[in-house]
Design a protein around this motif. Structure first.
Motif, mmCIF file in Angstrom:
data_model
loop_
_atom_site.group_PDB
_atom_site.id
_atom_site.type_symbol
_atom_site.label_atom_id
_atom_site.label_comp_id
_atom_site.label_asym_id
_atom_site.label_seq_id
_atom_site.Cartn_x
_atom_site.Cartn_y
_atom_site.Cartn_z
ATOM 1 N N LEU A 1 7.208 13.421 12.058
ATOM 2 C CA LEU A 1 7.991 13.887 10.921
ATOM 3 C C LEU A 1 7.160 13.764 9.653
ATOM 4 O O LEU A 1 6.682 12.680 9.324
ATOM 5 C CB LEU A 1 9.265 13.024 10.804
ATOM 6 C CG LEU A 1 10.245 13.314 9.707
ATOM 7 C CD1 LEU A 1 10.908 14.671 9.923
ATOM 8 C CD2 LEU A 1 11.322 12.234 9.681
ATOM 9 N N LYS A 2 6.977 14.882 8.965
ATOM 10 C CA LYS A 2 6.337 14.871 7.652
ATOM 11 C C LYS A 2 7.372 15.314 6.628
ATOM 12 O O LYS A 2 8.210 16.166 6.899
ATOM 13 C CB LYS A 2 5.136 15.815 7.616
ATOM 14 C CG LYS A 2 3.921 15.262 8.302
ATOM 15 C CD LYS A 2 2.705 16.083 7.983
ATOM 16 C CE LYS A 2 1.490 15.455 8.639
ATOM 17 N NZ LYS A 2 0.272 16.156 8.311
ATOM 18 N N ILE A 3 7.270 14.725 5.450
ATOM 19 C CA ILE A 3 8.241 15.009 4.393
ATOM 20 C C ILE A 3 7.648 16.035 3.438
ATOM 21 O O ILE A 3 6.581 15.799 2.842
ATOM 22 C CB ILE A 3 8.602 13.715 3.621
ATOM 23 C CG1 ILE A 3 9.032 12.600 4.586
ATOM 24 C CG2 ILE A 3 9.672 14.017 2.579
ATOM 25 C CD1 ILE A 3 10.212 12.930 5.461
ATOM 26 N N ALA A 4 8.337 17.162 3.300
ATOM 27 C CA ALA A 4 7.895 18.212 2.383
ATOM 28 C C ALA A 4 7.959 17.699 0.949
ATOM 29 O O ALA A 4 8.758 16.818 0.613
ATOM 30 C CB ALA A 4 8.767 19.454 2.549
ATOM 31 N N GLU A 5 7.144 18.268 0.116
ATOM 32 C CA GLU A 5 7.043 17.857 -1.288
ATOM 33 C C GLU A 5 8.404 17.876 -1.991
ATOM 34 O O GLU A 5 8.729 16.957 -2.740
ATOM 35 C CB GLU A 5 6.053 18.791 -2.000
ATOM 36 C CG GLU A 5 5.540 18.284 -3.322
ATOM 37 C CD GLU A 5 4.630 17.071 -3.205
ATOM 38 O OE1 GLU A 5 4.809 16.166 -4.044
ATOM 39 O OE2 GLU A 5 3.756 17.014 -2.334
ATOM 40 N N ASP B 1 7.930 3.247 4.436
ATOM 41 C CA ASP B 1 6.996 3.717 3.432
ATOM 42 C C ASP B 1 6.811 5.217 3.602
ATOM 43 O O ASP B 1 7.057 5.766 4.678
ATOM 44 C CB ASP B 1 5.659 3.005 3.623
ATOM 45 C CG ASP B 1 4.928 2.748 2.325
ATOM 46 O OD1 ASP B 1 5.265 3.358 1.299
ATOM 47 O OD2 ASP B 1 3.992 1.927 2.347
ATOM 48 N N LEU B 2 6.353 5.854 2.551
ATOM 49 C CA LEU B 2 5.995 7.267 2.587
ATOM 50 C C LEU B 2 4.604 7.379 1.997
ATOM 51 O O LEU B 2 4.390 7.019 0.843
ATOM 52 C CB LEU B 2 6.999 8.093 1.773
ATOM 53 C CG LEU B 2 6.754 9.586 1.681
ATOM 54 C CD1 LEU B 2 6.831 10.235 3.066
ATOM 55 C CD2 LEU B 2 7.769 10.226 0.750
ATOM 56 N N TRP B 3 3.662 7.821 2.820
ATOM 57 C CA TRP B 3 2.295 7.967 2.334
ATOM 58 C C TRP B 3 2.210 9.191 1.433
ATOM 59 O O TRP B 3 2.526 10.312 1.847
ATOM 60 C CB TRP B 3 1.311 8.072 3.491
ATOM 61 C CG TRP B 3 1.018 6.735 4.114
ATOM 62 C CD1 TRP B 3 1.225 5.508 3.570
ATOM 63 C CD2 TRP B 3 0.452 6.503 5.401
ATOM 64 N NE1 TRP B 3 0.835 4.524 4.436
ATOM 65 C CE2 TRP B 3 0.355 5.106 5.568
ATOM 66 C CE3 TRP B 3 0.037 7.335 6.431
ATOM 67 C CZ2 TRP B 3 -0.151 4.536 6.717
ATOM 68 C CZ3 TRP B 3 -0.476 6.763 7.578
ATOM 69 C CH2 TRP B 3 -0.577 5.373 7.708
ATOM 70 N N SER B 4 1.784 8.962 0.203
ATOM 71 C CA SER B 4 1.777 10.024 -0.798
ATOM 72 C C SER B 4 0.748 11.108 -0.509
ATOM 73 O O SER B 4 0.944 12.259 -0.881
ATOM 74 C CB SER B 4 1.537 9.434 -2.193
ATOM 75 O OG SER B 4 0.302 8.752 -2.221
ATOM 76 N N ASN B 5 -0.334 10.776 0.172
ATOM 77 C CA ASN B 5 -1.386 11.774 0.375
ATOM 78 C C ASN B 5 -1.051 12.797 1.455
ATOM 79 O O ASN B 5 -1.567 13.911 1.431
ATOM 80 C CB ASN B 5 -2.726 11.104 0.683
ATOM 81 C CG ASN B 5 -2.702 10.298 1.958
ATOM 82 O OD1 ASN B 5 -1.643 9.914 2.445
ATOM 83 N ND2 ASN B 5 -3.872 10.020 2.495
ATOM 84 N N ASN B 6 -0.181 12.463 2.422
ATOM 85 C CA ASN B 6 0.108 13.431 3.478
ATOM 86 C C ASN B 6 1.590 13.545 3.835
ATOM 87 O O ASN B 6 1.934 14.278 4.756
ATOM 88 C CB ASN B 6 -0.710 13.111 4.735
ATOM 89 C CG ASN B 6 -0.388 11.773 5.333
ATOM 90 O OD1 ASN B 6 0.570 11.100 4.935
ATOM 91 N ND2 ASN B 6 -1.172 11.363 6.303
ATOM 92 N N GLY B 7 2.458 12.826 3.152
ATOM 93 C CA GLY B 7 3.884 12.936 3.397
ATOM 94 C C GLY B 7 4.363 12.310 4.697
ATOM 95 O O GLY B 7 5.459 12.609 5.158
ATOM 96 N N MET B 8 3.566 11.419 5.279
ATOM 97 C CA MET B 8 3.962 10.770 6.524
ATOM 98 C C MET B 8 4.937 9.627 6.225
ATOM 99 O O MET B 8 4.664 8.781 5.378
ATOM 100 C CB MET B 8 2.748 10.197 7.257
ATOM 101 C CG MET B 8 1.810 11.246 7.818
ATOM 102 S SD MET B 8 2.493 12.210 9.147
ATOM 103 C CE MET B 8 2.687 10.985 10.402
ATOM 104 N N LEU B 9 6.023 9.645 6.940
ATOM 105 C CA LEU B 9 7.018 8.588 6.860
ATOM 106 C C LEU B 9 6.673 7.551 7.922
ATOM 107 O O LEU B 9 6.296 7.912 9.038
ATOM 108 C CB LEU B 9 8.398 9.191 7.138
ATOM 109 C CG LEU B 9 9.613 8.301 7.003
ATOM 110 C CD1 LEU B 9 9.778 7.827 5.557
ATOM 111 C CD2 LEU B 9 10.854 9.055 7.447
#
Length: 167
Positions: free
Chosen positions: A70-74, A97-105
């Motif tokens: 699952l990646k979180i769209a901008e 956590d949500l990694w800001s560089n790739n949107g990984m939850l």
């Protein structure tokens, strides 16, 4: 819930050896990336997860990461960040956590081991069980925000309703 014992000669071992034995006992295919990192693919209640363990020998710290597919769209990151704050208030161990560089939850938890740097079997099982159960518990919150267009408070309230019995 993990219940099968890991077949080891003792109840403690170097972290990567203990986790590899635990993962293999569960039938989870593992990949080792050197001596200090391993990964397994596991199925949770809602999705498949990548479970990663990273060992920092110089600090005697074991970090467990659980990442869904699952990646979180901008455009959804702001409500997800708000939901993470609400969720993390409820956790005793680890955090989302949500990694800001790739949107990984992800869910992650760091465990400081003693001076001997050994991981006990029950510590390993608790670490894995906690990561999996917490992500499975809160995964619907993320679904409600991403696909149901609920705000974080509504998503949390909807996802955490208590059910009675089984369907």
């Amino acid at each position: 819930m993990l219940t099968d014992p890991v077949e080891l000669d003792s109840q403690e071992a170097p972290p990567m050896d203990m986790l590899a034995a635990l993962f293999e006992a569960r039938g989870w295919p593992i990949e080792r990336d050197g001596e200090d990192e391993l990964a397994a693919e596991i199925k949770g209640d809602w999705t498949r997860y990548s479970l990663r363990a990273i060992w920092r020998e110089e600090d005697n710290v074991l970090q467990m990461l659980l990442l869904p597919e699952l990646k979180i769209a901008e455009d959804k990151r702001l409500p997800i960040y708000e939901a993470l704050g609400l969720i993390n208030e409820q956790l005793w161990l680890g955090h989302f956590d949500l990694w800001s560089n790739n949107g990984m939850l992800l869910y992650r938890h760091g465990l400081m081991l003693g001076d001997d740097g050994l991981l006990e079997l029950d510590q390993a099982q608790t670490l894995v069980e906690t990561a999996l159960s917490e992500f499975d518990r809160f995964y619907p919150v993320f679904q409600f925000i991403l696909w149901g267009d609920k705000n974080p408070q509504e998503a949390l309230a909807s996802a955490l309703i208590d059910t009675m019995g089984e369907a």
